[in-house]
Design a protein around this motif. Sequence first.
Motif, PDB file in Angstrom:
ATOM      1  N   ASP A 138      -2.392   9.135   5.402  1.00 19.80           N
ATOM      2  CA  ASP A 138      -1.041   8.117   5.718  1.00 19.80           C
ATOM      3  C   ASP A 138      -1.153   6.698   4.893  1.00 19.80           C
ATOM      4  OD1 ASP A 138       1.486   7.936   6.581  1.00 19.80           O
ATOM      5  OD2 ASP A 138       0.860   6.692   8.259  1.00 19.80           O
ATOM      6  N   PHE A 139      -2.337   6.377   4.545  1.00 26.75           N
ATOM      7  CA  PHE A 139      -2.571   5.093   4.058  1.00 26.75           C
ATOM      8  C   PHE A 139      -2.201   5.274   2.841  1.00 26.75           C
ATOM      9  CE2 PHE A 139      -5.682   4.471   7.492  1.00 26.75           C
ATOM     10  CZ  PHE A 139      -5.407   3.185   8.001  1.00 26.75           C
ATOM     11  N   THR A 353      -5.023  -0.471  13.171  1.00 27.72           N
ATOM     12  CA  THR A 353      -4.610   0.156  12.079  1.00 27.72           C
ATOM     13  C   THR A 353      -3.877   1.544  12.218  1.00 27.72           C
ATOM     14  OG1 THR A 353      -6.902   1.058  11.714  1.00 27.72           O
ATOM     15  CG2 THR A 353      -6.340  -0.934  10.474  1.00 27.72           C
ATOM     16  N   SER A 354      -3.640   1.758  13.269  1.00 30.33           N
ATOM     17  CA  SER A 354      -2.989   2.990  13.814  1.00 30.33           C
ATOM     18  C   SER A 354      -1.360   2.999  13.410  1.00 30.33           C
ATOM     19  CB  SER A 354      -2.809   3.424  15.304  1.00 30.33           C
ATOM     20  OG  SER A 354      -2.340   2.228  15.961  1.00 30.33           O
ATOM     21  N   LYS A 355      -0.634   3.951  13.381  1.00 26.88           N
ATOM     22  CA  LYS A 355       0.825   3.759  13.011  1.00 26.88           C
ATOM     23  C   LYS A 355       1.518   2.773  13.990  1.00 26.88           C
ATOM     24  CE  LYS A 355       0.907   8.443  11.329  1.00 26.88           C
ATOM     25  NZ  LYS A 355       1.409   9.942  11.483  1.00 26.88           N
ATOM     26  N   SER A 373       4.226   5.640   6.473  1.00 29.71           N
ATOM     27  CA  SER A 373       4.902   6.188   7.459  1.00 29.71           C
ATOM     28  C   SER A 373       5.638   4.915   8.213  1.00 29.71           C
ATOM     29  CB  SER A 373       4.494   7.000   8.421  1.00 29.71           C
ATOM     30  OG  SER A 373       3.124   6.202   9.072  1.00 29.71           O
ATOM     31  N   THR A 374       4.826   3.974   8.023  1.00 29.60           N
ATOM     32  CA  THR A 374       5.406   2.585   8.498  1.00 29.60           C
ATOM     33  C   THR A 374       6.433   2.004   7.467  1.00 29.60           C
ATOM     34  OG1 THR A 374       3.169   2.050   9.575  1.00 29.60           O
ATOM     35  CG2 THR A 374       4.746   0.246   9.533  1.00 29.60           C
ATOM     36  N   LEU A 375       6.029   2.103   6.492  1.00 30.39           N
ATOM     37  CA  LEU A 375       7.108   1.469   5.378  1.00 30.39           C
ATOM     38  C   LEU A 375       8.301   2.347   4.953  1.00 30.39           C
ATOM     39  CD1 LEU A 375       4.205   0.409   2.770  1.00 30.39           C
ATOM     40  CD2 LEU A 375       5.477  -1.130   4.283  1.00 30.39           C
TER      41      LEU A 375
END
Length: 448
Positions: A138-139, A353-355, A373-375
């Motif tokens: 996901d990074f 550094t988790s979601k 996913s964050t962005l």
Amino acid sequence: MDKRTIAGRRRVLAGMAGSLILATMPWASAWAEDGLGTADAPVEVRIMANEAFANSWQTLLVPEFNKVYPNIHVTFDGVPYTELLAKMMLDATSPQPEYDVLLVDDPWVPQLAEIGALADLKGEKIAALTSADYDWDDFNAAPLAAGEWNGVQYAVPVRSNMLLRFYNRSLYKAAGLPEPTPAQTWDEFFSDAEKLVRDTNGDGKADVWAVDTYFVREPLTPTIWQSILNANGGSLLDDAGAPAFANEIGAKSLETHKRLLDYAPPGALGHGFSDSLQAFRQGLVANLFNWGSVYKSTAVDPKSTTLTVDEVGIQVLPVGDARAGSHRGIWIAGIGSKTEHVEASWAFLQWLTSKQGESVNATLAGSFPARKSTLTGTPAEPWLGPVYQTLQNAYEVAAEGGMWRIRSAKSDAAQQILADEIARGLAGQASAEEALSTASEKIAKVLK
């Protein structure tokens, strides 16, 4: 909405974020107490970090982490940036290091890896402590790669900084200019710059200017030139690892950096991070090329800026011959290879550094996330929306153009050479060609 209402909503948001993390992080309850401390015998984790944000993280983030892990006591020790790498290397090479976690700047991972300072985060021991929900894939590639060296993941992105462009909408409007777009070229930028330098009080002297950024002789100043170099299709090193910038593209890019001085405030040749930032926050310059992580304190926080969210735009740097510009400056965190507190240290980094942890970090501390996913998700606060859009764009641009400092165990020495020679070129003490030729020769010797 008054300030008390806003502050109240932020407190509620922070509490909700902490509760959400506790409910959605399965490893918080799955891990045994061994290694994570108990109420009677808590685990102490010490972190060496840049003093620029160490205290705020201690104040804002550690209490949120302790809602999940109440028996891990985390202490941040802030060190001035100019002393940080040397202190990390000194501590890491001692028989009994004081620090469990090192919070490292983008180009330092190779040096620390070469002396055995950092643990392999994907190695067997730490992999066994990693939740299945952590999702390495996901990074975004660019920030995650900042913590990798020779195929080993030594650190994870915790403050994903990128060199970005801030612009003052009010000054553009007052000059009769449309807002710049991410597609604006350098030629178009300089055309606007002519109109952005203005005398607003009628005394015959300019009192607002078009741009401010790094010009002073210091290690981060070459990142402006390098961003332009990469945008023009150039690179620092070739495929064999030799300097590749002492050419027409490099000289053209340095001349562009130097030309910015024609539209900058008086004395700008001595400006770096703080001076340019203050000029922009005070509404004296229409554009600022600086690290995106200062967005919250520049556009949102009334304690540190005269500007508002509505006035401040953010995007990548102007487009060169090949692409838009940016530059990677990720702060990554790794676990000391000699720590006795691996489980507790990784618990903190995995949380951060988790979601969910990224969202808390962004909301409370203004740190930029690294996860896709964050962005692409719904930000916790409205001001983060355009920031996230620009940040995702910058990650993609940086990955395409290789926009980061030299990756080598000698990167610090190479960066200092660039600082000296780029400064000579900006000050007119040497031509662009001469400054870059000298830098190339010296760096070639250092990298051998």
